[in-house]
Design a protein around this motif. Structure first.
Motif, PDB file in Angstrom:
ATOM      1  N   GLY A  30      -8.621   3.459   8.448  1.00 39.33           N
ATOM      2  CA  GLY A  30      -7.565   2.522   7.971  1.00 39.33           C
ATOM      3  C   GLY A  30      -8.022   1.257   7.171  1.00 39.33           C
ATOM      4  N   GLY A  31      -8.865   0.552   7.486  1.00 38.05           N
ATOM      5  CA  GLY A  31      -9.251  -0.775   7.204  1.00 38.05           C
ATOM      6  C   GLY A  31     -10.101  -0.486   5.762  1.00 38.05           C
ATOM      7  N   PHE A  78       0.868  -1.068   0.084  1.00 37.57           N
ATOM      8  CA  PHE A  78      -0.015   0.056   0.084  1.00 37.57           C
ATOM      9  C   PHE A  78       0.995   1.082  -0.106  1.00 37.57           C
ATOM     10  CE2 PHE A  78      -2.452  -3.231   2.022  1.00 37.57           C
ATOM     11  CZ  PHE A  78      -3.566  -3.408   1.215  1.00 37.57           C
ATOM     12  N   TYR A 130      -7.349   1.282  -6.012  1.00 37.71           N
ATOM     13  CA  TYR A 130      -7.287   2.516  -5.275  1.00 37.71           C
ATOM     14  C   TYR A 130      -8.381   2.855  -4.525  1.00 37.71           C
ATOM     15  CZ  TYR A 130     -10.741   4.326  -8.495  1.00 37.71           C
ATOM     16  OH  TYR A 130     -11.913   4.101  -9.176  1.00 37.71           O
ATOM     17  N   LYS A 178      -8.360   0.273   2.712  1.00 38.05           N
ATOM     18  CA  LYS A 178      -7.451  -0.821   2.121  1.00 38.05           C
ATOM     19  C   LYS A 178      -8.169  -1.927   1.675  1.00 38.05           C
ATOM     20  CE  LYS A 178      -3.633  -0.026   5.063  1.00 38.05           C
ATOM     21  NZ  LYS A 178      -2.748  -0.439   6.075  1.00 38.05           N
ATOM     22  N   ARG A 179      -9.285  -2.318   2.129  1.00 40.28           N
ATOM     23  CA  ARG A 179     -10.452  -3.365   1.834  1.00 40.28           C
ATOM     24  C   ARG A 179     -10.785  -2.946   0.341  1.00 40.28           C
ATOM     25  NH1 ARG A 179     -13.310  -3.509   6.674  1.00 40.28           N
ATOM     26  NH2 ARG A 179     -15.015  -3.755   5.418  1.00 40.28           N
ATOM     27  N   LEU A 215      -5.250   6.396  -1.530  1.00 33.81           N
ATOM     28  CA  LEU A 215      -4.415   5.137  -0.998  1.00 33.81           C
ATOM     29  C   LEU A 215      -4.629   4.167  -2.232  1.00 33.81           C
ATOM     30  CD1 LEU A 215      -4.049   3.262   1.841  1.00 33.81           C
ATOM     31  CD2 LEU A 215      -5.342   2.133   0.354  1.00 33.81           C
ATOM     32  N   THR A 216      -3.374   3.829  -2.669  1.00 31.98           N
ATOM     33  CA  THR A 216      -3.391   2.746  -3.857  1.00 31.98           C
ATOM     34  C   THR A 216      -2.710   1.480  -3.218  1.00 31.98           C
ATOM     35  OG1 THR A 216      -0.879   3.478  -4.131  1.00 31.98           O
ATOM     36  CG2 THR A 216      -2.778   4.715  -5.492  1.00 31.98           C
ATOM     37  N   CYS A 217      -2.994   0.464  -3.868  1.00 29.95           N
ATOM     38  CA  CYS A 217      -2.397  -0.969  -3.452  1.00 29.95           C
ATOM     39  C   CYS A 217      -2.093  -1.541  -4.748  1.00 29.95           C
ATOM     40  CB  CYS A 217      -3.514  -1.636  -2.677  1.00 29.95           C
ATOM     41  SG  CYS A 217      -4.396  -2.592  -3.668  1.00 29.95           S
ATOM     42  N   ALA A 247      -9.491  -0.674  -2.174  1.00 25.09           N
ATOM     43  CA  ALA A 247      -8.169  -0.926  -2.888  1.00 25.09           C
ATOM     44  C   ALA A 247      -8.042  -2.171  -3.201  1.00 25.09           C
ATOM     45  CB  ALA A 247      -7.139   0.062  -2.537  1.00 25.09           C
ATOM     46  N   VAL A 248      -8.074  -3.117  -2.392  1.00 18.77           N
ATOM     47  CA  VAL A 248      -7.757  -4.507  -2.963  1.00 18.77           C
ATOM     48  C   VAL A 248      -8.754  -5.263  -3.603  1.00 18.77           C
ATOM     49  CG1 VAL A 248      -7.303  -6.910  -1.769  1.00 18.77           C
ATOM     50  CG2 VAL A 248      -6.196  -4.898  -0.846  1.00 18.77           C
TER      51      VAL A 248
END
Length: 124
Positions: A93-94, A61, A82, A97-98, A68-70, A100-101
């Protein structure tokens, strides 16, 4: 317990990534039953799934301004996703990320479920 998948990093839907802690395989007559128990990353909670999870090699990440990119690596290929943070968003935070994934994997059903969960949690 078979050790075939144990320790592997996997995608288990709705943007969730975990490590396989237990894999069970049973044959009964003409049916095969498999289950994977996964410990979610950065969490103590576990999830059991009966559909084979997607094995991933790595995930990374980066935050650039409000995005936020992953990068997710699967079978030697890298996929990017993203999530863009609005100024009024809560930084848990979570969720980002979820999201982006899930976008990197191309999990459209997972994205829809994730957004529905977030909407319901925020506005109910």
């Amino acid at each position: 317990m078979a050790k075939k998948y144990c320790g592997k990093l996997v995608y288990i839907g709705k943007g969730r990534i975990g490590t396989v802690t237990n894999y069970e395989y049973h044959e009964t007559g003409d049916a095969v039953n498999e289950s994977w128990t996964c410990r979610l990353l950065r969490s103590k909670s576990t999830v059991m799934v009966t559909e084979k999870p997607l094995i991933i090699e790595s995930v990374g990440f980066a935050v650039i301004k409000n995005a936020l990119t992953c990068a997710v690596r699967i079978k030697g290929q890298t996929y990017c996703g993203y999530a863009i943070k609005a100024p009024e968003d809560i930084n848990d935070g979570g969720f980002a990320k979820r999201l982006a994934v899930a976008r990197a994997i191309g999990d459209t059903d997972g994205i829809a479920e994730l957004l529905d969960e977030d909407f319901n949690a925020t506005y109910e």
